[in-house]
Design a protein around this motif. Structure first.
Motif, PDB file in Angstrom:
ATOM      1  N   CYS A   6      -5.875   0.131  -2.033  1.00  0.00           N
ATOM      2  CA  CYS A   6      -6.702   1.211  -2.581  1.00  0.00           C
ATOM      3  C   CYS A   6      -7.783   1.745  -1.856  1.00  0.00           C
ATOM      4  CB  CYS A   6      -6.973   0.999  -3.999  1.00  0.00           C
ATOM      5  SG  CYS A   6      -5.629   1.075  -5.275  1.00  0.00           S
ATOM      6  N   GLU A   7      -8.495   0.785  -1.268  1.00  0.00           N
ATOM      7  CA  GLU A   7      -9.476   1.106  -0.435  1.00  0.00           C
ATOM      8  C   GLU A   7      -9.143   1.909   1.035  1.00  0.00           C
ATOM      9  OE1 GLU A   7     -13.314  -1.032   2.113  1.00  0.00           O
ATOM     10  OE2 GLU A   7     -12.042  -2.194   0.567  1.00  0.00           O
ATOM     11  N   ASP A   8      -7.877   1.162   1.525  1.00  0.00           N
ATOM     12  CA  ASP A   8      -7.210   2.133   2.786  1.00  0.00           C
ATOM     13  C   ASP A   8      -6.919   3.474   2.410  1.00  0.00           C
ATOM     14  OD1 ASP A   8      -7.911  -0.241   3.910  1.00  0.00           O
ATOM     15  OD2 ASP A   8      -5.561  -0.828   4.296  1.00  0.00           O
ATOM     16  N   VAL A   9      -6.288   3.420   1.178  1.00  0.00           N
ATOM     17  CA  VAL A   9      -6.155   5.065   0.733  1.00  0.00           C
ATOM     18  C   VAL A   9      -7.197   6.122   0.611  1.00  0.00           C
ATOM     19  CG1 VAL A   9      -5.081   6.359  -1.219  1.00  0.00           C
ATOM     20  CG2 VAL A   9      -4.147   4.176  -0.666  1.00  0.00           C
ATOM     21  N   GLU A  10      -8.311   5.525   0.161  1.00  0.00           N
ATOM     22  CA  GLU A  10      -9.366   6.376  -0.010  1.00  0.00           C
ATOM     23  C   GLU A  10     -10.064   6.607   1.295  1.00  0.00           C
ATOM     24  OE1 GLU A  10     -10.816   4.480  -4.308  1.00  0.00           O
ATOM     25  OE2 GLU A  10     -11.682   3.581  -2.387  1.00  0.00           O
ATOM     26  N   ALA A  13      -5.531   3.355 -12.001  1.00  0.00           N
ATOM     27  CA  ALA A  13      -6.561   4.145 -12.381  1.00  0.00           C
ATOM     28  C   ALA A  13      -7.366   4.507 -11.129  1.00  0.00           C
ATOM     29  CB  ALA A  13      -7.609   3.403 -13.378  1.00  0.00           C
ATOM     30  N   ARG A  14      -7.398   3.836 -10.131  1.00  0.00           N
ATOM     31  CA  ARG A  14      -8.206   4.113  -8.879  1.00  0.00           C
ATOM     32  C   ARG A  14      -7.528   5.074  -7.865  1.00  0.00           C
ATOM     33  NH1 ARG A  14     -11.047  -0.635  -4.812  1.00  0.00           N
ATOM     34  NH2 ARG A  14     -11.764   1.007  -3.357  1.00  0.00           N
ATOM     35  N   ILE A  15      -6.371   4.940  -8.076  1.00  0.00           N
ATOM     36  CA  ILE A  15      -5.482   6.051  -7.211  1.00  0.00           C
ATOM     37  C   ILE A  15      -5.619   7.518  -7.808  1.00  0.00           C
ATOM     38  CG2 ILE A  15      -2.824   6.669  -6.681  1.00  0.00           C
ATOM     39  CD1 ILE A  15      -2.530   3.688  -6.183  1.00  0.00           C
ATOM     40  N   ILE A  16      -5.372   7.315  -9.169  1.00  0.00           N
ATOM     41  CA  ILE A  16      -5.610   8.631  -9.916  1.00  0.00           C
ATOM     42  C   ILE A  16      -6.877   9.265  -9.652  1.00  0.00           C
ATOM     43  CG2 ILE A  16      -5.646   9.857 -12.182  1.00  0.00           C
ATOM     44  CD1 ILE A  16      -2.807   9.133 -11.171  1.00  0.00           C
ATOM     45  N   GLY A  17      -8.013   8.393  -9.842  1.00  0.00           N
ATOM     46  CA  GLY A  17      -9.361   8.893  -9.420  1.00  0.00           C
ATOM     47  C   GLY A  17      -9.406   9.493  -8.158  1.00  0.00           C
ATOM     48  N   TRP A  18      -8.701   8.996  -7.049  1.00  0.00           N
ATOM     49  CA  TRP A  18      -8.895   9.453  -5.825  1.00  0.00           C
ATOM     50  C   TRP A  18      -8.164  10.879  -5.624  1.00  0.00           C
ATOM     51  CZ3 TRP A  18      -3.909  10.269  -3.242  1.00  0.00           C
ATOM     52  CH2 TRP A  18      -4.179  10.682  -1.994  1.00  0.00           C
TER      53      TRP A  18
END
Length: 449
Positions: free
Chosen positions: A221-225, A252-257
């Motif tokens: 997820c960090e790499d996605v952000e 949830a983190r991906i949806i937040g992104w």
């Protein structure tokens, strides 16, 4: 005597094409007499009418001429003018034959419900008649859209409005549509290692791709952000090839992104029908319908030749879809769409899926048993989802050594590293076992020498 292979072909046209090509290649010379219709028919085991139709076509195009009471003769044709045709040699074997193939993800087509499908096609012909010849709306037949939405609610708890369901000719076709909807100037993030056709399809349609590392908990997820991507293509319930499942916190983190900007998530639920242990996992689409494009196909569940897939678009993207493609017709034949709608509505599809699940549970059990009895250390990593798992051989010297040993025993395999789209430190000595195209008998017959 002329001999041609007409088995399983359009016999009259194939015979016409064979003789025409023999004339243009010079194998049949000008003035040469052709066998009589009766003799040719007996020699090729076809009807005299078939030969007569082929001869008449050649006669009409000027390749042969007819002499009363003498038969048919080859005309003097300037083959160089038409482009002299050489008789092609038999093509070489391009693929090595294996006793068992753990690479190709073929569906168990022998379990296809032919009798049900035939019954439904007859019903469609009877009920729809000339309607089948009409232009199909750009987003697909209304009955199939409604049937897909109803099925998604029953099988995946997705409350989708049928209006926003779009029918297309398979996953790769839909990938191209997504690029055009969101924009070719956008950056698409894809999983690494992953299914290479995804990024290839996006790139073919003009999109730029960034590769996001997949760990034990799915995409990083960090790499996605940090990627600067506008779209994330992800398989949260069973990633290929790692089998990773994204936990609730990651989803949830991906949806937040996605919500923090003008971004979208493509949820590729490619093998959701084949969770063999427990209930299907929650869809990301349910977390945020306005930001998630949900998609799936019928290639694995019915047959590879069933080039039909679907996606559920967010309302905003659906309106854009109508503006871009409203003038076009859906490329999937209406006949197949109507038959599939009946299959979904009648419960036949779910019965077929249950039969496939039971069959694949047997295949999976045999694969796990064989892994335990190979006589060499093997660690199986299996989440109980989909139709592939990982087998790690910790004592093997390298990935290449594993593949070479497998090939010597007539087994086709790929390692996790073979699915890397860009350099990334992934697990070594880890084999991807795709068992969707093998039988229990084949697996039991494996003998490692």
């Amino acid at each position: 005597m002329l001999t041609y292979d007409l088995k399983g072909k359009n016999k009259y046209y194939s015979l016409y094409a064979y003789i025409r090509d023999d004339i243009l290649s010079g194998r049949l010379k000008g003035g040469e007499r052709l066998p009589s219709k009766r003799i040719m028919a007996e020699n090729l085991c076809v009807s005299v009418i078939t030969v007569q139709t082929a001869y008449e076509q050649l006669l009409a195009e000027g390749y042969i001429k007819s002499r009363e009471r003498s038969g048919y003769f080859v005309e003097n044709v300037n083959a160089d003018f038409y482009g002299r045709r050489e008789i092609p040699a038999e093509p070489p074997e391009s693929e090595k034959k294996y006793k068992i193939d753990f690479v190709k993800g073929n569906a168990a087509t022998r379990l296809f419900p032919f009798s049900v499908w035939a019954k439904l096609m007859r019903r469609v012909l009877s009920d729809c008649g000339e309607h089948l010849l009409e232009r199909v709306p750009c987003d697909g037949d209304r009955e199939l859209k409604r049937a897909v939405a109803s099925y998604l609610y029953r099988a995946r708890a997705i409350d989708a409005d049928p209006r926003y369901v779009v029918i297309g000719a398979g996953a790769e076709y839909l990938y191209g549509i997504i690029v055009q909807l969101i924009g070719r100037e956008k950056i698409f993030a894809v999983e690494n290692p992953g299914y290479g056709k995804i990024s290839a399809s996006y790139a073919l349609n003009g999109a730029r791709c960034k590769y996001i590392a997949v760990t034990g908990n799915g995409v990083n997820c960090e790499d996605v952000e940090k990627s600067g991507a506008d779209v994330l293509h992800v398989s949260p319930s069973h990633q290929f090839p790692t089998g990773a499942v994204i936990p609730a916190s990651g989803r949830a983190r991906i949806i937040g992104w996605a919500n923090s900007g003008d971004r979208y998530v493509v949820e590729d639920d490619y093998d959701s029908e084949f969770r063999l242990s427990g209930k299907p996992l929650q869809c990301m689409r349910n977390l945020c319908p306005d930001k998630v494009i949900y998609m799936n196909t019928f290639s694995k569940s019915l047959a590879p030749s069933m080039r039909m897939g679907y996606m559920v678009l967010p309302p905003e993207l659906y309106e854009k879809y109508l503006k871009l493609f409203g003038h076009s017709a859906c490329v999937v034949p209406l006949f197949e769409q109507k038959a599939l709608a009946l299959m979904l509505d009648g419960g036949y599809f779910e019965r077929h899926i249950n039969r496939l699940r039971n069959y694949y549970r047997t295949v999976r059990r045999v694969v796990l048993q064989k892994a335990e009895n190979l006589g060499l250390p093997c660690i199986v990593k299996d989440t109980g989802s989909g139709l592939h798992l990982l087998a790690e051989f910790p004592t093997a010297p390298s990935d290449e050594y594993i593949k070479r040993c497998a090939e010597e025993n007539g087994i086709a395999v790929k390692c996790l590293s073979d699915y890397l789209l860009s350099p990334f430190e992934t697990e070594k000595r880890c084999v991807v076992i795709n068992y969707s195209g093998v039988t229990p008998e084949q697996v039991n017959g494996i003998e490692i020498k």
